[in-house]
Design an enzyme around this catalytic site. Structure first.
Site, PDB file in Angstrom:
ATOM      1  N   HIS A 160     -12.352 -71.237 -74.176  1.00 28.68           N
ATOM      2  CA  HIS A 160     -13.784 -71.754 -73.483  1.00 28.68           C
ATOM      3  C   HIS A 160     -13.492 -73.186 -72.900  1.00 28.68           C
ATOM      4  O   HIS A 160     -14.211 -73.990 -72.828  1.00 28.68           O
ATOM      5  CB  HIS A 160     -14.757 -72.215 -74.735  1.00 28.68           C
ATOM      6  CG  HIS A 160     -14.741 -70.997 -75.993  1.00 28.68           C
ATOM      7  ND1 HIS A 160     -15.468 -70.078 -75.803  1.00 28.68           N
ATOM      8  CD2 HIS A 160     -14.008 -70.633 -76.998  1.00 28.68           C
ATOM      9  CE1 HIS A 160     -15.496 -69.252 -76.624  1.00 28.68           C
ATOM     10  NE2 HIS A 160     -14.376 -69.667 -77.474  1.00 28.68           N
ATOM     11  N   SER A 281      -9.126 -84.853 -46.380  1.00 28.50           N
ATOM     12  CA  SER A 281     -10.524 -85.008 -46.024  1.00 28.50           C
ATOM     13  C   SER A 281     -10.926 -85.935 -44.647  1.00 28.50           C
ATOM     14  O   SER A 281     -10.122 -86.372 -44.141  1.00 28.50           O
ATOM     15  CB  SER A 281     -11.510 -85.567 -47.132  1.00 28.50           C
ATOM     16  OG  SER A 281     -12.660 -86.099 -46.646  1.00 28.50           O
ATOM     17  N   LYS A 287      -8.638 -88.461 -50.361  1.00 28.03           N
ATOM     18  CA  LYS A 287      -8.603 -87.091 -50.773  1.00 28.03           C
ATOM     19  C   LYS A 287      -7.200 -86.569 -50.581  1.00 28.03           C
ATOM     20  O   LYS A 287      -6.592 -86.411 -49.525  1.00 28.03           O
ATOM     21  CB  LYS A 287      -9.869 -86.351 -50.256  1.00 28.03           C
ATOM     22  CG  LYS A 287     -11.170 -86.559 -50.829  1.00 28.03           C
ATOM     23  CD  LYS A 287     -11.220 -86.169 -52.049  1.00 28.03           C
ATOM     24  CE  LYS A 287     -12.354 -85.513 -52.315  1.00 28.03           C
ATOM     25  NZ  LYS A 287     -12.326 -84.240 -52.780  1.00 28.03           N
ATOM     26  N   GLU A 294      -7.697 -72.619 -53.158  1.00 30.86           N
ATOM     27  CA  GLU A 294      -9.182 -72.235 -53.215  1.00 30.86           C
ATOM     28  C   GLU A 294      -9.144 -70.920 -52.192  1.00 30.86           C
ATOM     29  O   GLU A 294     -10.243 -70.080 -52.339  1.00 30.86           O
ATOM     30  CB  GLU A 294     -10.077 -73.593 -52.509  1.00 30.86           C
ATOM     31  CG  GLU A 294      -9.962 -74.455 -53.778  1.00 30.86           C
ATOM     32  CD  GLU A 294     -10.849 -75.880 -53.030  1.00 30.86           C
ATOM     33  OE1 GLU A 294     -11.202 -75.841 -51.845  1.00 30.86           O
ATOM     34  OE2 GLU A 294     -10.643 -76.801 -53.675  1.00 30.86           O
TER      35      GLU A 294
END
Ligand code: ARG
Length: 463
Positions: A160, A281, A287, A294
């Site tokens: 979880h 970024s 970043k 992804e």
């Protein structure tokens, strides 16, 4: 076929195909990928026709000569694929006429594009399944290597997404090895179903010529000819099997990508990725984003989509051949290309992944991850039931939580409040290393188990 630039069915037709239908109906841009398989199938078919004395040797040799020439032309990029000839089969047949003249017209005796296309497609899927297996082996090796380096890296295992019990990072990586091993087996098992040769079933009913299907089947590397001509031309289960296996494999990859993304986040900080696998970024200078992970997570959707599209195409189709099925190749090729790239990116991700060992260890001590170990200790040492032990351990967790302490920060006197007859050796129960090493049951996370498992898998894979 004297009338140049006409379709093979031109003799029956009064008007040429409409331009828009030619554009949509033509599959050559996609199925030209099957050219090797198509020529191989035609060569074996020709040899069988000669052997069975259905065509004479002279014509047979001309056809074989032409086919080989076409293969070289395509391989050297000297072949002009034409949309008006629809697909790879008719493009090749048309070129054969150009090269050897009217003898080309004998090649299609006892054959239909319906059996031809599945023969090509099955051969291609077989070859490509082995290529995926080869890539899965590469990936498994990378996971094994990373595991070997991280047997002693202790981290929290999650359920979880809450800290559950301490595990070794290697054990976690080996979980993916198991998934990829199953993926391999799935692709290899599919070969059993695909291994029946469709060639010779004709359009759907079989053929009146005395062909030798055992010969063509054997020469094309299949186990045996298919049993039922109608089923043969209607069947795309083999494409579905492939798409389903690809989807399951993509799902595994996507889960791994998802975990990397979470673990690489500034909240978790469990792993670091090499700059090679990150992007910046355009606005935020600080970043470093895990884009490749992804991407492969996102691309799993393409694999699932292809499976879904193929299932939908097939669900309402009466037997036997319908043009709907022509879409099958685009779906399979897409899924294959996507999966191969995803496997390659996953491999790079694993290789460029560093465990933040201190952070992992410190998180393993958060969230009372040894509470079960304390309960197990009470069962073993105090001979009480697990449910009673659970209650005592839960009270201990509440106590520690109230005081803002970790379980391994409690002293012996505090512990004794919960169970008076405790022995001093209870203290080591709260060590995460100890917790890991106690999980000696087969398949458990003890470091002894992991080392054994790594060498077992290496032996199996001969690496
Ligand atoms: N290009 C076709 C396909 O991929 C080949 C089979 C054509 N058969 C037919 N009856 N139109 O499905």
């Amino acid at each position: 076929m004297k009338n140049k630039n006409k379709t093979v069915w031109g003799a029956r037709f009064n008007n040429p195909t409409s331009k828009i239908f030619e554009k949509i109906g033509s599959s050559i841009d996609i199925d030209k990928r099957l050219f090797k398989e198509d020529i191989f199938g035609s060569i074996i078919h020709t040899k069988m026709l000669v052997k069975q004395k259905i065509i004479n040797k002279n014509i047979g040799n001309k056809i074989l000569f032409g086919l080989k020439k076409i293969k070289t032309e395509i391989q050297n990029n000297n072949f002009i694929f034409k949309k008006k000839y629809e697909d790879i089969h008719l493009n090749i047949e048309n070129r054969l006429f150009e090269i050897i003249g009217e003898s080309a017209g004998y090649l299609h005796i006892a054959r239909s594009r319906n059996d031809q296309v599945i023969t090509d497609f099955k051969l291609w899927i077989k070859k490509s399944s082995f290529e995926i297996v080869r890539n899965l082996n590469i990936l498994i090796k990378s996971f094994l290597k990373k595991s070997e380096l991280n047997v002693n890296t202790i981290m929290p295992g999650f359920t979880h997404l809450k800290n559950a019990q301490p595990i070794s990072f290697a054990h976690y990586l080996l979980a993916y090895v198991e998934m990829f091993k199953r993926d391999k087996n799935r692709f290899l098992n599919n070969i059993n179903y695909i291994d029946e040769c469709p060639l010779g079933v004709g359009a759907l009913a079989g053929t009146s010529y005395k062909i030798d299907r055992n010969f063509t089947s054997k020469k094309l590397g299949f186990k045996k000819p298919t049993n039922n001509s109608i089923d043969t031309v209607s069947d795309r289960d083999f494409a579905l099997d492939f798409l389903s296996s690809a989807s399951i494999c993509a799902m595994h990859i996507s889960r791994f990508a998802e975990e990397l993304i979470i673990w690489n986040s500034d909240v978790f900080k469990l792993v670091t990725l090499n700059d090679k696998m990150l992007t910046g970024s355009s606005i935020m200078p600080q970043k470093k984003n895990p884009d490749p992970a992804e991407l492969i997570r996102g691309r799993a959707g393409k694999n699932f989509g292809s499976l879904q599209a193929m299932l939908t195409t097939m669900k309402g189709l009466p037997l036997s051949y319908y043009k709907d099925m022509q879409e099958d190749k685009d779906l399979v090729f897409n899924s294959y290309d996507t999966l191969l790239e995803s496997l390659a990116i996953t491999n790079e991700l694993v290789k460029n992944l560093k465990a933040n060992k201190e952070r992992m260890l410190s998180l393993a001590n958060e969230g009372y991850t040894t509470a079960t170990d304390f309960a197990d200790y009470l069962v073993r040492e105090n001979k009480i039931s697990f449910r009673d032990a659970y209650k005592i351990s839960a009270k201990l967790v509440n106590y520690a939580e109230k005081r803002g302490k970790k379980l391994n920060e409690l002293n012996f006197n505090e512990l004794k409040k919960f169970r008076s007859n405790l022995n001093k050796n209870v203290m080591k129960v709260f060590s995460v290393n100890n917790s890991v090493d106690l999980k000696i049951s087969f398949g458990g996370t003890s470091r002894k188990n992991i080392k054994k498992m790594i060498s077992k898998i290496k032996k199996e894979l001969k690496v």
